[in-house]
Design an enzyme around this catalytic site. Structure first.
Site, PDB file in Angstrom:
ATOM      1  N   ASP A 107     -21.628  34.700 -32.809  1.00 32.32           N
ATOM      2  CA  ASP A 107     -22.631  35.263 -33.917  1.00 32.32           C
ATOM      3  C   ASP A 107     -22.242  34.788 -35.248  1.00 32.32           C
ATOM      4  OD1 ASP A 107     -23.555  36.865 -31.905  1.00 32.32           O
ATOM      5  OD2 ASP A 107     -22.211  38.654 -32.441  1.00 32.32           O
TER       6      ASP A 107
HETATM    7  P1  NAP Z   1     -18.765  36.819 -30.745  1.00 31.53           P
HETATM    8  O1  NAP Z   1     -20.086  36.687 -31.268  1.00 31.53           O
HETATM    9  O2  NAP Z   1     -18.475  38.005 -30.084  1.00 31.53           O
HETATM   10  O3  NAP Z   1     -18.595  35.712 -29.614  1.00 31.53           O
HETATM   11  C1  NAP Z   1     -17.489  35.474 -28.963  1.00 31.53           C
HETATM   12  C2  NAP Z   1     -17.672  34.380 -28.001  1.00 31.53           C
HETATM   13  O4  NAP Z   1     -16.359  34.050 -27.403  1.00 31.53           O
HETATM   14  C3  NAP Z   1     -18.257  34.625 -26.953  1.00 31.53           C
HETATM   15  O5  NAP Z   1     -19.705  33.924 -26.972  1.00 31.53           O
HETATM   16  C4  NAP Z   1     -17.702  34.423 -25.467  1.00 31.53           C
HETATM   17  O6  NAP Z   1     -18.502  33.250 -24.870  1.00 31.53           O
HETATM   18  C5  NAP Z   1     -16.584  33.666 -26.332  1.00 31.53           C
HETATM   19  N1  NAP Z   1     -15.393  33.936 -25.560  1.00 31.53           N
HETATM   20  C6  NAP Z   1     -14.965  35.110 -25.072  1.00 31.53           C
HETATM   21  N2  NAP Z   1     -13.625  35.125 -24.552  1.00 31.53           N
HETATM   22  C7  NAP Z   1     -13.421  33.933 -24.539  1.00 31.53           C
HETATM   23  C8  NAP Z   1     -12.268  33.056 -23.989  1.00 31.53           C
HETATM   24  N3  NAP Z   1     -11.222  33.649 -23.284  1.00 31.53           N
HETATM   25  N4  NAP Z   1     -12.037  31.828 -24.200  1.00 31.53           N
HETATM   26  C9  NAP Z   1     -13.117  31.030 -24.769  1.00 31.53           C
HETATM   27  N5  NAP Z   1     -14.464  31.559 -25.269  1.00 31.53           N
HETATM   28  C10 NAP Z   1     -14.336  33.150 -25.135  1.00 31.53           C
HETATM   29  O7  NAP Z   1     -17.473  36.399 -32.041  1.00 31.53           O
HETATM   30  P2  NAP Z   1     -17.547  36.103 -33.368  1.00 31.53           P
HETATM   31  O8  NAP Z   1     -18.461  34.815 -33.484  1.00 31.53           O
HETATM   32  O9  NAP Z   1     -16.181  36.091 -33.774  1.00 31.53           O
HETATM   33  O10 NAP Z   1     -18.615  37.392 -33.877  1.00 31.53           O
HETATM   34  C11 NAP Z   1     -18.031  38.384 -33.900  1.00 31.53           C
HETATM   35  C12 NAP Z   1     -19.273  39.713 -33.716  1.00 31.53           C
HETATM   36  O11 NAP Z   1     -18.089  41.122 -33.916  1.00 31.53           O
HETATM   37  C13 NAP Z   1     -20.149  39.556 -34.881  1.00 31.53           C
HETATM   38  O12 NAP Z   1     -21.257  40.008 -34.195  1.00 31.53           O
HETATM   39  C14 NAP Z   1     -19.806  40.714 -35.656  1.00 31.53           C
HETATM   40  O13 NAP Z   1     -20.957  41.345 -36.599  1.00 31.53           O
HETATM   41  C15 NAP Z   1     -19.276  41.818 -34.826  1.00 31.53           C
HETATM   42  N6  NAP Z   1     -18.072  42.559 -35.700  1.00 31.53           N
HETATM   43  C16 NAP Z   1     -17.090  42.166 -35.982  1.00 31.53           C
HETATM   44  C17 NAP Z   1     -16.577  43.195 -36.969  1.00 31.53           C
HETATM   45  C18 NAP Z   1     -15.171  42.484 -37.440  1.00 31.53           C
HETATM   46  O14 NAP Z   1     -14.498  43.507 -38.272  1.00 31.53           O
HETATM   47  N7  NAP Z   1     -14.431  41.497 -37.260  1.00 31.53           N
HETATM   48  C19 NAP Z   1     -16.924  44.490 -37.076  1.00 31.53           C
HETATM   49  C20 NAP Z   1     -18.246  44.703 -36.823  1.00 31.53           C
HETATM   50  C21 NAP Z   1     -18.771  43.728 -35.898  1.00 31.53           C
HETATM   51  P3  NAP Z   1     -18.153  33.171 -23.310  1.00 31.53           P
HETATM   52  O15 NAP Z   1     -18.343  34.606 -22.471  1.00 31.53           O
HETATM   53  O16 NAP Z   1     -19.305  32.455 -22.623  1.00 31.53           O
HETATM   54  O17 NAP Z   1     -17.028  32.946 -23.179  1.00 31.53           O
END
Ligand code: NAP
Length: 477
Positions: free
Chosen positions: A404
């Site tokens: 994301d």
């Molecule tokens: P993400 O959008 O959740 O994407 C994580 C990606 O990692 C997935 O597409 C997944 O694809 C891959 N993945 C999962 N396990 C894996 C593994 N073992 N090895 C390799 N790849 C793996 O992560 P992000 O880009 O860090 O974004 C964070 C999200 O959380 C955002 O939508 C954000 O708004 C939300 N959020 C975060 C917070 C905060 O405080 N950090 C708070 C509220 C919301 P595969 O399944 O194909 O592997």
């Protein structure tokens, strides 16, 4: 009951005790404030946690000393003190064990649980104060406010825990008239709060604490898992507020100040997280973000795969590589391998930088904590505003388990649910390598056009395995 012994009103009867405890509480508060200040930088955060913990220990010991001296005439004093010590020991054992066992990726739900306990404790203090019915009406109003806010925060945090742990569906659960039911529960809580102040019977006060407990759970139902960290932070702020209200009701300055600090920092964190996702708090609480949309078959687009050896060769001959870590790096616990990769590249004269999105992972500072754990120097970590202008000059943007936070739909597609969210502009790099296990989506549950660009190559597999293989391939070059 015992907590009410801590009121300044009672302590006034013994000036030595009053001054001694006031001084000890003052030092505890100073330690809290300095501790929180230190937590604002990764370099001093660990020390800050120790200082704040020391402050907490001092406050608890002072409370015990206070209770001991003031409760001399109570025949059950030792039984009550013993029960309190027993509860503290049980709580410490559970907290200690879980902090050692719980993986970093499950930390948000652990924070939700711990925070919920704080809200519950604040509600119980207010509840007991109302039940025993002493003190002026103005203080009882504050105790009632602590019950409403603390109980909502307690059950809401438990709801957040259940969703993040996937013990209940993490999808938004909605039904017709949902907001009306919640509004009625809130109004009902106010009416019962009034009755508990005007004529505190056991029935009134018991019913009074039940309604906000129900409200907290129902409030979290329509909120999707992706928004949970923001909601947890909001409940954290509410817990602080409830504790501060208790502090006013009991005239205990430590509770007032520590509650206010938690309330203010929780509010700031909530605002910063909402801003980093370009969402309003209203939208997060009531927008049912992440609800499954029915209909509309999607065409299967092609993601190009690259071999580890080819990827290692391109990385080895690059001038500049920007690594973008995300939730997948945390899930795979790949941070130590990522450090090895950085060292291998630097040995070959490649400039390596890390791009950190404020909401990458599942809690604020998630990536910073993991990279710090792997001893990756802080000066290699760049915030979104600082690193975005550099992607154009990077030979490779190496995305490790992020989705994301690098999704260009946020800039390209006005209809996207994340349109307007600030993203790391990895799509501007000359080449993009993306490490992920398959076609899984990010937490927002939406497709990512970055993975289908001509310049993007996928390195499929668990992040730890893929990065480890890259390191081995680099060593052989
Ligand atoms: P993400 O959008 O959740 O994407 C994580 C990606 O990692 C997935 O597409 C997944 O694809 C891959 N993945 C999962 N396990 C894996 C593994 N073992 N090895 C390799 N790849 C793996 O992560 P992000 O880009 O860090 O974004 C964070 C999200 O959380 C955002 O939508 C954000 O708004 C939300 N959020 C975060 C917070 C905060 O405080 N950090 C708070 C509220 C919301 P595969 O399944 O194909 O592997």
């Amino acid at each position: 009951m015992l907590w009410s012994l801590l009121s300044a009103e009672v302590a006034n009867q013994n000036p030595v005790l009053l001054h001694g405890t006031t001084a000890a509480y003052f030092i505890a508060i100073l330690l809290f404030i300095l501790g929180i200040k230190m937590m604002s930088s990764p370099a001093t955060a660990r020390k800050g946690i120790h200082w704040a913990g020391l402050g907490m220990l001092l406050a608890v010991i002072t409370a015990f000393v206070h209770i001991y001296f003031l409760g001399q005439s109570d025949p059950q004093l030792f039984l009550k003190l013993g029960l309190m010590v027993l509860m503290i020991l049980i709580g410490t054992a559970i907290g200690w064990y879980s902090s050692l066992k719980v993986p970093m990726t499950d930390m948000p739900q652990m924070v939700a649980l711990f925070n919920g306990m704080g809200g519950g404790a604040a509600a119980v203090i207010g509840y007991l104060d109302l039940l025993h019915g002493h003190g002026p009406v103005s203080l009882k109003v504050l105790a009632a406010a602590a019950v409403i806010i603390g109980a909502t925060s307690f059950s809401g945090s438990i709801g957040a825990f259940l969703k993040l742990q996937r013990w209940i569906s993490s999808r938004p659960i909605t039904y017709p008239g949902q907001q009306l039911v919640n509004a009625l529960l809130f109004l009902g809580s106010i009416v019962l709060g009034y009755l508990s102040i005007a004529g505190p019977t056991a029935l009134n006060v018991n019913l009074f604490i039940l309604l906000p407990l129900l409200l907290g759970i129902l409030m979290t139902l329509p909120i999707g898992g992706a928004d949970m960290p923001v909601v947890i932070s909001l409940f954290n702020a509410l817990t602080g507020l409830a504790v501060a209200f208790d502090g006013f009701a009991l005239q205990n300055y430590t509770l007032i100040i520590s509650g206010t600090i938690v309330g203010a920092s929780g509010t700031l964190l909530t605002i910063l997280m909402a801003r980093a996702m370009n969402r309003s708090l209203f939208n997060i609480l009531f927008g049912a973000f992440g609800k499954v949309q029915k209909g509309g078959e999607e065409e299967e687009k092609v993601m190009k795969e690259m071999s580890i050896d080819d990827a290692a060769s391109i990385l080895a001959f690059a001038d500049k590589v920007i690594i973008v870590p995300g939730f997948g790096m945390a899930a795979a616990q790949a941070q130590h391998k990522v450090k090895e990769l950085m060292e291998e590249l630097e040995k070959r004269g490649v400039e390596v930088k890390f791009a950190i999105h404020p909401v990458a992972g599942r809690m604020p500072g998630h990536m910073n904590v993991l990279l710090a754990e792997a001893d990756i120097p802080y000066d290699k970590l760049y915030d979104l505003e600082d690193i975005n202008p550099e992607f154009e000059t990077a030979d490779v943007a190496l995305i490790i388990g992020a989705n994301d936070v690098v999704n260009p739909s946020a800039e390209w597609d006005e209809g996207s649910p994340i349109y307007g969210m600030p993203i790391l502009q990895a799509y501007k790099a000359k080449n993009v390598f993306a490490v992920k296990r398959g076609r899984g989506r990010g937490f927002a549950g939406i497709d990512n056009p970055l993975f289908y660009l001509d310049k993007t190559y996928m390195l499929f597999g668990d992040a730890q395995k893929v990065v480890s293989d890259l390191v081995q391939a680099l060593k052989k070059l």
